[in-house]
Design an enzyme around this catalytic site. Sequence first.
Site, mmCIF file in Angstrom:
data_model
loop_
_atom_site.group_PDB
_atom_site.id
_atom_site.type_symbol
_atom_site.label_atom_id
_atom_site.label_comp_id
_atom_site.label_asym_id
_atom_site.label_seq_id
_atom_site.Cartn_x
_atom_site.Cartn_y
_atom_site.Cartn_z
ATOM 1 N N GLU A 1 -8.037 -23.759 24.413
ATOM 2 C CA GLU A 1 -7.643 -22.356 24.534
ATOM 3 C C GLU A 1 -8.614 -21.466 23.759
ATOM 4 O OE1 GLU A 1 -3.461 -19.932 24.244
ATOM 5 O OE2 GLU A 1 -3.987 -21.167 22.524
ATOM 6 N N LYS B 1 -3.004 -15.910 30.434
ATOM 7 C CA LYS B 1 -1.724 -16.365 29.906
ATOM 8 C C LYS B 1 -0.676 -15.282 30.135
ATOM 9 C CE LYS B 1 0.173 -18.311 25.581
ATOM 10 N NZ LYS B 1 -0.162 -18.653 24.178
ATOM 11 N N CYS C 1 -1.394 -23.389 25.977
ATOM 12 C CA CYS C 1 -0.565 -23.483 24.788
ATOM 13 C C CYS C 1 0.932 -23.457 25.131
ATOM 14 C CB CYS C 1 -0.962 -22.352 23.834
ATOM 15 S SG CYS C 1 -0.457 -22.547 22.120
#
Length: 340
Positions: free
Chosen positions: A48, A132, A167
């Site tokens: 990430e 995200k 994540c």
Amino acid sequence: MGIEHPKYKVAVVQAAPAWLDLDGSVDKCIALIEEAAAAGARLIAFPEVFIPGYPWHIWMDSPAWCIGRGFTQRYFDNSLSYGSAQAERIAAAVAEAGLTAVLGLSERDGGSLYIAQWLIGPGGETIARRRKLRPTHAERTVYGEGDGSDLAVHDVAGLGRVGALCCWEHLQPLSKYAMYAQNEQVHVASWPSFSLYDPFAPALGAEVNNAASRVYAVEGSCFVLAPCATVSTAMIDELCDRPDKHALLHAGGGFAAIYGPDGSLVAPQLAPDQEGLLIAEIDLAAIGVAKNAADPAGHYSRPDVTRLLFNKTPARRVEHFALPVDGSAADEPAVTIATA
């Protein structure tokens, strides 16, 4: 003749970024891409926001401290813009290597940043760009949000159906189900590092978060590539300006993994402070065997009991419109919405 199932090598990155250094991060990405290609990998997965590294400063002190120390400005300035010279270098390196890359980056778009993943094909072409959906906790002080179009799985020639999340998107049951329902075969689960607030915050640690990756593999009956960054001593030296801060973030924290559709580890893991690539050969034929037992988005589902509502429409922050200029009557529609 039956179905042909792709079988190929994948590479998963466990390394520290060139923290808050855009050009250095690009150099490191290219070196890892070249190393993966030399090992015969056809797909490489990065952690990430590997460019320019995870903003650990937001967990270490107040926003005023982050601004005063220059971290806020540096992070913005060293994030990656698509179409930039640095982005072109990465795409060219992927094309030269002849593999597919899933890159984790802090995307700079105008005045905003986003936790992003960039899927680049073996010709250097963009397969997809995603964000995200919801930054986690303190991340919301840095990043904006994605939308439903970012929950997508893509047909990649020779590799199968590939998707990616970042994540704690792996703790969102409905988002995961949206991915499973698109017949995902290879999933990139990108993580930062697992050394924050260790050991007094288990939810942020390796055991819990690797479990999330492993469960994703079993639920989705897919291969999960779980790259994970490490924290370097140089980063610690810059971030920990008081003795007590050394308890908040430690060097190391790398726990990259590759899981099969039955939840098994399919590659040896590296030491938490070791940099390198996990290399494994994956055989997509294993997916059919796993789904035969349980396919939560297929024969193992009960849509008559529970089902998912999924809005894939890209968010439109601005709607362009024009007022009528032909002298039309006042009771006619006042605006015409442009779709472009």
